[in-house]
Enzyme design. Structure first.
Site, mmCIF file in Angstrom:
data_model
loop_
_atom_site.group_PDB
_atom_site.id
_atom_site.type_symbol
_atom_site.label_atom_id
_atom_site.label_comp_id
_atom_site.label_asym_id
_atom_site.label_seq_id
_atom_site.Cartn_x
_atom_site.Cartn_y
_atom_site.Cartn_z
ATOM 1 N N ARG A 1 0.820 -1.220 0.000
ATOM 2 C CA ARG A 1 0.000 0.000 0.000
ATOM 3 C C ARG A 1 0.854 1.270 0.000
ATOM 4 N NH1 ARG A 1 -4.859 -2.219 3.839
ATOM 5 N NH2 ARG A 1 -6.106 -2.980 2.092
ATOM 6 N N LYS B 1 -19.255 -16.897 0.801
ATOM 7 C CA LYS B 1 -20.714 -16.826 0.928
ATOM 8 C C LYS B 1 -21.412 -16.108 -0.212
ATOM 9 C CE LYS B 1 -20.819 -16.688 5.952
ATOM 10 N NZ LYS B 1 -21.155 -15.809 7.086
ATOM 11 N N GLY C 1 -10.690 -9.060 -1.259
ATOM 12 C CA GLY C 1 -9.615 -9.107 -0.280
ATOM 13 C C GLY C 1 -8.806 -10.370 -0.474
ATOM 14 N N GLY D 1 -13.177 -3.845 0.134
ATOM 15 C CA GLY D 1 -14.557 -3.394 0.325
ATOM 16 C C GLY D 1 -14.975 -2.370 -0.715
HETATM 17 P P1 ADP Z 1 -12.877 -12.016 -1.154
HETATM 18 O O1 ADP Z 1 -12.171 -11.519 0.094
HETATM 19 O O2 ADP Z 1 -11.935 -12.243 -2.306
HETATM 20 O O3 ADP Z 1 -14.050 -11.152 -1.521
HETATM 21 P P2 ADP Z 1 -14.430 -13.865 0.421
HETATM 22 O O4 ADP Z 1 -14.051 -13.077 1.624
HETATM 23 O O5 ADP Z 1 -15.844 -13.805 -0.025
HETATM 24 O O6 ADP Z 1 -13.472 -13.471 -0.814
HETATM 25 O O7 ADP Z 1 -14.109 -15.403 0.643
HETATM 26 C C1 ADP Z 1 -12.799 -15.837 0.917
HETATM 27 C C2 ADP Z 1 -12.815 -17.086 1.764
HETATM 28 O O8 ADP Z 1 -13.621 -18.074 1.179
HETATM 29 C C3 ADP Z 1 -11.433 -17.671 1.907
HETATM 30 O O9 ADP Z 1 -11.023 -17.547 3.244
HETATM 31 C C4 ADP Z 1 -11.628 -19.137 1.512
HETATM 32 O O10 ADP Z 1 -10.963 -20.049 2.386
HETATM 33 C C5 ADP Z 1 -13.113 -19.316 1.607
HETATM 34 N N1 ADP Z 1 -13.603 -20.406 0.755
HETATM 35 C C6 ADP Z 1 -13.431 -20.569 -0.566
HETATM 36 N N2 ADP Z 1 -13.949 -21.733 -0.974
HETATM 37 C C7 ADP Z 1 -14.451 -22.358 0.108
HETATM 38 C C8 ADP Z 1 -15.103 -23.594 0.340
HETATM 39 N N3 ADP Z 1 -15.346 -24.434 -0.653
HETATM 40 N N4 ADP Z 1 -15.476 -23.899 1.610
HETATM 41 C C9 ADP Z 1 -15.223 -23.043 2.613
HETATM 42 N N5 ADP Z 1 -14.615 -21.850 2.458
HETATM 43 C C10 ADP Z 1 -14.226 -21.514 1.229
HETATM 44 MG MG MG Z 2 -12.665 -11.661 2.163
#
Ligand code: ADP
Ligand code: MG
Length: 389
Positions: A35, A196, A346, A369
């Site tokens: 950053r 999710k 993230g 975010g």
């Molecule tokens: P980002 O930060 O890129 O927006 P998220 O915060 O929505 O992504 O999700 C990231 C998390 O999702 C990671 O910690 C990863 O371990 C988890 N994840 C990915 N696939 C699975 C899965 N099949 N079961 C449980 N957790 C998962």
């Molecule tokens: Mg995340």
């Protein structure tokens, strides 16, 4: 289009720059300076053009109090190394001592103010506090894309009192993300994953109005698979999002691709036993932790020829090496694809970094975010506060 530092005269001016120096720290040292480096083009431009540069940032969540661990004290050493000139760090961001230090500045000087969130007025966007910050300078430059979804005094409030323009990082972020949403080159394919659905409904909705293809992996895919009637064992699932999944399946139609095979584990653990199974054959007490090799091939076929790709959320639990291959394989494929690829989020950004291909991706967003909000189609208050060209 927003005005940028190029559109204002900065020579001999006091320029207040909101940066995102919310860096990870361990034992008082900066452990990742991404950053800080991301802010260098703007800072160097201002210095080369004879400005007096006053930097401000938040760090962590001190909740309106002075928290010694959340001082910006570790930043100046690294920043000074990168800039090749001294950086004077102050103990506060407003008040008489700060005013006196700023009054002594000459062209080419750099001051770093203390964590803006040590004052509760930062997050409440208090106009008196915003005006005190603004009174230190002649021009406001916002280069903190990562904080642009927050209407705080240092991101939105100060813009009321000063000519306000974007820095280069901010400009790059809004140009890439803005083009992907407003005028993407087609075919436009989005890849969504992560934990999710419920945290990404706005994203799915907005992207579905724009994309030619939507690839869903990660934990999010499980709810879709269950909605289609597949057994998913102990996999992460959101039963209250089954309706959303069904609606999305219907709206997306042929454009949507889900995993056809998955890597399952006998427990949620880095050392778990694992195997690849077709969807629909997940053993009852196992759980899906990654997309399988057939799915990687399917997703590659759907991505081939794409001209714009947006990716949010990893394809599996990439934190466990055994379940990182799906995410890494997609990252490597995108690095070689002749497309404008934008990675926003993230964890997905961390994953692409671990895959070692971040420098071959057109745009890796610095704002988790903020990029999510932007891709959902929501206006970012700190961007709205900047002057239009
Ligand atoms: P980002 O930060 O890129 O927006 P998220 O915060 O929505 O992504 O999700 C990231 C998390 O999702 C990671 O910690 C990863 O371990 C988890 N994840 C990915 N696939 C699975 C899965 N099949 N079961 C449980 N957790 C998962
Ligand atoms: Mg995340």
């Amino acid at each position: 289009m927003k005005k940028t530092v190029r559109d204002v005269k900065v020579e001999a001016k006091r320029v207040l720059v909101r940066v995102d120096f919310n860096v990870p720290l361990a034992e008082g040292k900066v452990t990742d300076d991404t950053r800080i480096r991301a802010a260098l083009p703007t800072i160097n431009y201002l210095l080369e053009h004879g400005a007096k540069v006053i930097l401000m940032s938040h760090l962590g969540r001190p909740k309106g109090k002075v928290v010694d661990k959340l001082r910006l004290s570790a930043v100046p050493e690294r920043l000074a190394e990168l800039l090749g000139r001294p950086v004077r760090k102050l103990d506060d961001c407003v008040g008489r001592k700060v005013e006196a230090a700023v009054a002594e500045m000459r062209r080419g000087d750099v001051i770093l103010l203390e964590n803006t969130r040590f004052h509760p007025e930062e997050e409440s966007n208090d106009p008196v506090y915003a005006r005190e910050l603004a009174s230190l300078a002649d021009i406001f430059v916002n280069d903190a894309f990562g904080a642009a979804h927050r209407a705080h005094a240092s991101t939105v409030g100060v813009a009321e009192y000063l000519p306000s323009v974007a820095g280069f990082l901010m400009e790059k972020e809004i140009t890439f993300l803005g083009k992907a949403l407003a005028a993407p080159d087609h075919p436009f394919v989005a890849i969504l994953g992560g934990a999710k659905i419920s945290s990404k409904i706005g994203l799915i909705d907005n992207l579905l109005t724009k994309v030619d293809g939507l690839l869903i992996g990660g934990g999010m895919a499980n709810t879709f698979l269950k909605a289609q009637g597949h057994e998913i064992g102990q996999s992460l699932v959101e039963d209250d999002s089954l309706d959303v999944a069904r609606e999305t399946l219907e709206r997306a139609g042929e454009r949507l691709a889900l995993p056809v095979d998955v890597v399952v584990a006998d427990r949620f653990d880095a050392e778990a036993d694992s195997k690849v199974v077709p969807v629909g054959q997940v053993p009852e007490d196992w759980r899906i932790l990654d997309i399988g090799p057939e799915t990687v091939e399917l997703f590659k076929r759907k991505l081939a020829g794409a001209k714009t790709v947006v990716w949010n959320g990893p394809m599996g639990v990439f934190e466990f090496p055994r379940f990182a291959e799906g995410t890494f394989a997609i990252a490597r494929f995108l690095a070689d694809l002749e497309a404008t690829t934008i990675i926003g989020g993230g964890d997905v950004v961390a994953a692409v970094g671990q895959a070692g291909v971040a420098d071959r991706i057109a745009h890796v967003s610095t704002g988790g975010g903020a990029s999510l909000e932007f891709l959902e189609g929501n206006p970012l208050p700190a961007v709205a506060a900047l002057e239009d060209k």
